[in-house]
Write a protein that holds these residues in place. Structure first.
Motif, PDB file in Angstrom:
ATOM      1  N   ILE A  90      53.662 -51.316 -38.317  1.00  0.00           N
ATOM      2  CA  ILE A  90      53.536 -50.371 -39.597  1.00  0.00           C
ATOM      3  C   ILE A  90      54.476 -51.096 -40.440  1.00  0.00           C
ATOM      4  N   ILE A  91      55.830 -51.239 -39.917  1.00  0.00           N
ATOM      5  CA  ILE A  91      56.600 -51.876 -40.830  1.00  0.00           C
ATOM      6  C   ILE A  91      56.618 -53.374 -41.271  1.00  0.00           C
ATOM      7  N   GLU A  92      56.154 -54.062 -40.218  1.00  0.00           N
ATOM      8  CA  GLU A  92      55.975 -55.765 -40.626  1.00  0.00           C
ATOM      9  C   GLU A  92      54.598 -55.748 -41.498  1.00  0.00           C
ATOM     10  N   ALA A  93      53.745 -54.957 -41.225  1.00  0.00           N
ATOM     11  CA  ALA A  93      52.471 -54.981 -42.277  1.00  0.00           C
ATOM     12  C   ALA A  93      52.973 -54.812 -43.684  1.00  0.00           C
ATOM     13  N   ALA A  94      53.865 -53.667 -43.988  1.00  0.00           N
ATOM     14  CA  ALA A  94      54.566 -53.413 -45.117  1.00  0.00           C
ATOM     15  C   ALA A  94      55.274 -54.672 -45.887  1.00  0.00           C
ATOM     16  N   PHE A 140      63.006 -64.574 -37.081  1.00  0.00           N
ATOM     17  CA  PHE A 140      61.847 -64.819 -37.860  1.00  0.00           C
ATOM     18  C   PHE A 140      61.459 -63.704 -38.469  1.00  0.00           C
ATOM     19  N   HIS A 141      61.448 -62.759 -37.801  1.00  0.00           N
ATOM     20  CA  HIS A 141      60.922 -61.468 -38.126  1.00  0.00           C
ATOM     21  C   HIS A 141      61.766 -60.564 -39.036  1.00  0.00           C
ATOM     22  N   THR A 142      63.238 -60.672 -38.832  1.00  0.00           N
ATOM     23  CA  THR A 142      64.153 -59.907 -39.652  1.00  0.00           C
ATOM     24  C   THR A 142      64.332 -60.791 -40.961  1.00  0.00           C
ATOM     25  N   ALA A 143      64.226 -62.011 -40.968  1.00  0.00           N
ATOM     26  CA  ALA A 143      64.363 -62.957 -42.144  1.00  0.00           C
ATOM     27  C   ALA A 143      63.310 -62.634 -43.132  1.00  0.00           C
ATOM     28  N   LEU A 144      61.917 -62.497 -42.747  1.00  0.00           N
ATOM     29  CA  LEU A 144      60.852 -62.089 -43.326  1.00  0.00           C
ATOM     30  C   LEU A 144      61.263 -60.752 -44.241  1.00  0.00           C
ATOM     31  N   ALA A 145      61.831 -59.708 -43.372  1.00  0.00           N
ATOM     32  CA  ALA A 145      62.086 -58.344 -43.854  1.00  0.00           C
ATOM     33  C   ALA A 145      63.223 -58.551 -44.992  1.00  0.00           C
ATOM     34  N   GLU A 146      64.106 -59.259 -44.743  1.00  0.00           N
ATOM     35  CA  GLU A 146      65.205 -59.463 -45.828  1.00  0.00           C
ATOM     36  C   GLU A 146      64.658 -59.900 -47.323  1.00  0.00           C
ATOM     37  N   THR A 148      62.360 -58.615 -48.619  1.00  0.00           N
ATOM     38  CA  THR A 148      61.811 -57.437 -49.300  1.00  0.00           C
ATOM     39  C   THR A 148      63.048 -56.632 -50.289  1.00  0.00           C
ATOM     40  N   GLY A 149      64.362 -57.138 -49.744  1.00  0.00           N
ATOM     41  CA  GLY A 149      65.443 -56.823 -50.360  1.00  0.00           C
ATOM     42  C   GLY A 149      65.922 -55.475 -50.060  1.00  0.00           C
ATOM     43  N   ASN A 150      65.124 -54.570 -49.041  1.00  0.00           N
ATOM     44  CA  ASN A 150      65.290 -53.204 -48.800  1.00  0.00           C
ATOM     45  C   ASN A 150      66.222 -53.194 -47.537  1.00  0.00           C
ATOM     46  N   ARG A 151      67.387 -52.708 -47.798  1.00  0.00           N
ATOM     47  CA  ARG A 151      68.555 -52.917 -46.664  1.00  0.00           C
ATOM     48  C   ARG A 151      68.096 -51.743 -45.535  1.00  0.00           C
ATOM     49  N   VAL A 152      67.530 -50.734 -45.902  1.00  0.00           N
ATOM     50  CA  VAL A 152      67.312 -49.948 -44.938  1.00  0.00           C
ATOM     51  C   VAL A 152      66.133 -50.170 -44.064  1.00  0.00           C
ATOM     52  N   LEU A 153      65.126 -50.794 -44.594  1.00  0.00           N
ATOM     53  CA  LEU A 153      64.223 -51.383 -43.879  1.00  0.00           C
ATOM     54  C   LEU A 153      64.365 -52.483 -43.156  1.00  0.00           C
ATOM     55  N   CYS A 154      65.398 -53.350 -43.480  1.00  0.00           N
ATOM     56  CA  CYS A 154      65.766 -54.460 -42.545  1.00  0.00           C
ATOM     57  C   CYS A 154      66.692 -54.035 -41.501  1.00  0.00           C
ATOM     58  N   ASN A 155      67.446 -52.967 -41.442  1.00  0.00           N
ATOM     59  CA  ASN A 155      68.429 -52.420 -40.445  1.00  0.00           C
ATOM     60  C   ASN A 155      67.267 -51.752 -39.481  1.00  0.00           C
ATOM     61  N   CYS A 156      66.353 -51.047 -39.832  1.00  0.00           N
ATOM     62  CA  CYS A 156      65.543 -50.210 -39.001  1.00  0.00           C
ATOM     63  C   CYS A 156      64.751 -51.214 -38.223  1.00  0.00           C
ATOM     64  N   LEU A 157      64.135 -52.327 -38.799  1.00  0.00           N
ATOM     65  CA  LEU A 157      63.459 -53.381 -38.178  1.00  0.00           C
ATOM     66  C   LEU A 157      64.342 -54.196 -37.181  1.00  0.00           C
ATOM     67  N   ALA A 158      65.690 -54.699 -37.620  1.00  0.00           N
ATOM     68  CA  ALA A 158      66.445 -55.217 -36.737  1.00  0.00           C
ATOM     69  C   ALA A 158      66.690 -54.609 -35.456  1.00  0.00           C
ATOM     70  N   LEU A 207      51.859 -59.028 -33.100  1.00  0.00           N
ATOM     71  CA  LEU A 207      52.590 -58.412 -32.500  1.00  0.00           C
ATOM     72  C   LEU A 207      51.741 -57.347 -31.377  1.00  0.00           C
ATOM     73  N   GLN A 208      50.421 -57.304 -31.808  1.00  0.00           N
ATOM     74  CA  GLN A 208      49.331 -56.955 -30.570  1.00  0.00           C
ATOM     75  C   GLN A 208      49.457 -57.728 -29.487  1.00  0.00           C
ATOM     76  N   THR A 209      49.311 -58.912 -29.533  1.00  0.00           N
ATOM     77  CA  THR A 209      49.371 -59.932 -28.499  1.00  0.00           C
ATOM     78  C   THR A 209      50.754 -59.929 -27.696  1.00  0.00           C
ATOM     79  N   VAL A 210      51.956 -59.799 -28.287  1.00  0.00           N
ATOM     80  CA  VAL A 210      53.379 -59.682 -27.761  1.00  0.00           C
ATOM     81  C   VAL A 210      53.114 -58.283 -26.782  1.00  0.00           C
ATOM     82  N   GLU A 211      52.630 -57.200 -27.330  1.00  0.00           N
ATOM     83  CA  GLU A 211      52.606 -56.017 -26.740  1.00  0.00           C
ATOM     84  C   GLU A 211      51.790 -56.094 -25.443  1.00  0.00           C
ATOM     85  N   LEU A 212      50.666 -56.817 -25.753  1.00  0.00           N
ATOM     86  CA  LEU A 212      49.606 -56.654 -24.535  1.00  0.00           C
ATOM     87  C   LEU A 212      50.200 -57.731 -23.217  1.00  0.00           C
ATOM     88  N   LYS A 213      51.110 -58.438 -23.700  1.00  0.00           N
ATOM     89  CA  LYS A 213      51.703 -59.206 -22.419  1.00  0.00           C
ATOM     90  C   LYS A 213      52.928 -58.494 -21.700  1.00  0.00           C
TER      91      LYS A 213
END
Length: 230
Positions: A90-94, A140-146, A148-158, A207-213
């Motif tokens: 949900i978060i990373e699609a956003a 990689f994932h947290t760098a993409l989130a950064e 967005t400039g949204n610190r709350v989103l970044c902290n949540c994803l981290a 992310l689905q591939t990661v989860e399925l493993k």
């Protein structure tokens, strides 16, 4: 009661950081017991300081504190695996949608930085530097989130990425991390091309591939903390 010095107050956080790094680099496995006496000896601190550090990590869901048993590296359940990755999708699609919508000269420069990070991730794997590989895979994932400039989103994803890394330690031996740098590169290429739909599809599939493993086979056991932090 005397007020602790700023340097003293920072000690529990520094210890928590050392333990966190050991967990996320797979040097401490899920289920490993974190013996207070051994940690006191390793870090040359009192028991109260160690307990503060462990309490901080428990708040991050990286350590479980069990009454009358002590502290253990967390062993996420299969349900938690699903919940963590559901939130990540949900978060990373956003994140993808926001980043693709804000592409400009500055954004393109940031994507080049992330592309270089992926190359370091690939090089770390090829040189069997698995600790760096694991760290860069999450970054990689947290760098993409950064972007967005949204610190709350970044902290949540981290926090979610940290828990995902812990989960991967349950199921994957070093050198078999389910997070692929090739898929990371494809996502960045799609973002660079301004193809929001393609980039989102690639991220969700990744992310689905990661989860399925992931398999529900927690690794429990003792850890020699002197060796881990030596």
């Amino acid at each position: 009661m005397p007020t602790p010095k700023s340097s003293d107050a920072a000690i529990p956080s520094a210890i928590a950081e050392r333990i966190r790094d050991a967990i996320l680099e797979h040097r401490l496995k899920p289920g490993a017991k974190l013996t207070e006496a051994q940690l006191c000896e390793v870090f040359d601190v009192k028991r109260g300081t160690v307990r503060q550090a462990l309490s901080q990590l428990a708040g991050e869901h990286l350590v479980d504190l069990e009454p009358n048993r002590g502290a253990f590296v967390a062993s996420p359940s299969l349900r938690e695996v699903h919940e963590v990755f559901e939130m990540r999708r949900i978060i990373e699609a956003a994140v993808i949608e926001r980043v693709c919508g804000n592409q400009d000269g500055k954004g393109a420069a940031h994507l080049k930085v992330i592309a270089k990070m992926i190359e370091r991730e690939r090089a770390a794997f090829e040189h069997r530097d698995f600790r760096s590989w694991i760290r860069l895979s999450g970054e990689f994932h947290t760098a993409l989130a950064e972007l967005t400039g949204n610190r709350v989103l970044c902290n949540c994803l981290a926090g979610l990425v940290a828990r995902s890394t812990l989960i991967s330690a349950l199921y994957e031996s070093l050198g078999r991390s389910p997070c692929s740098f090739d898929e990371h590169a494809q996502i960045v290429d799609a973002i660079g091309a301004g193809d929001t739909a393609r980039a989102s599809e690639l991220m969700v599939r990744h992310l689905q591939t990661v989860e399925l493993k992931m398999l529900d086979r927690p690794a429990r056991g003792a850890a020699d903390l002197r060796e881990v932090f030596g």
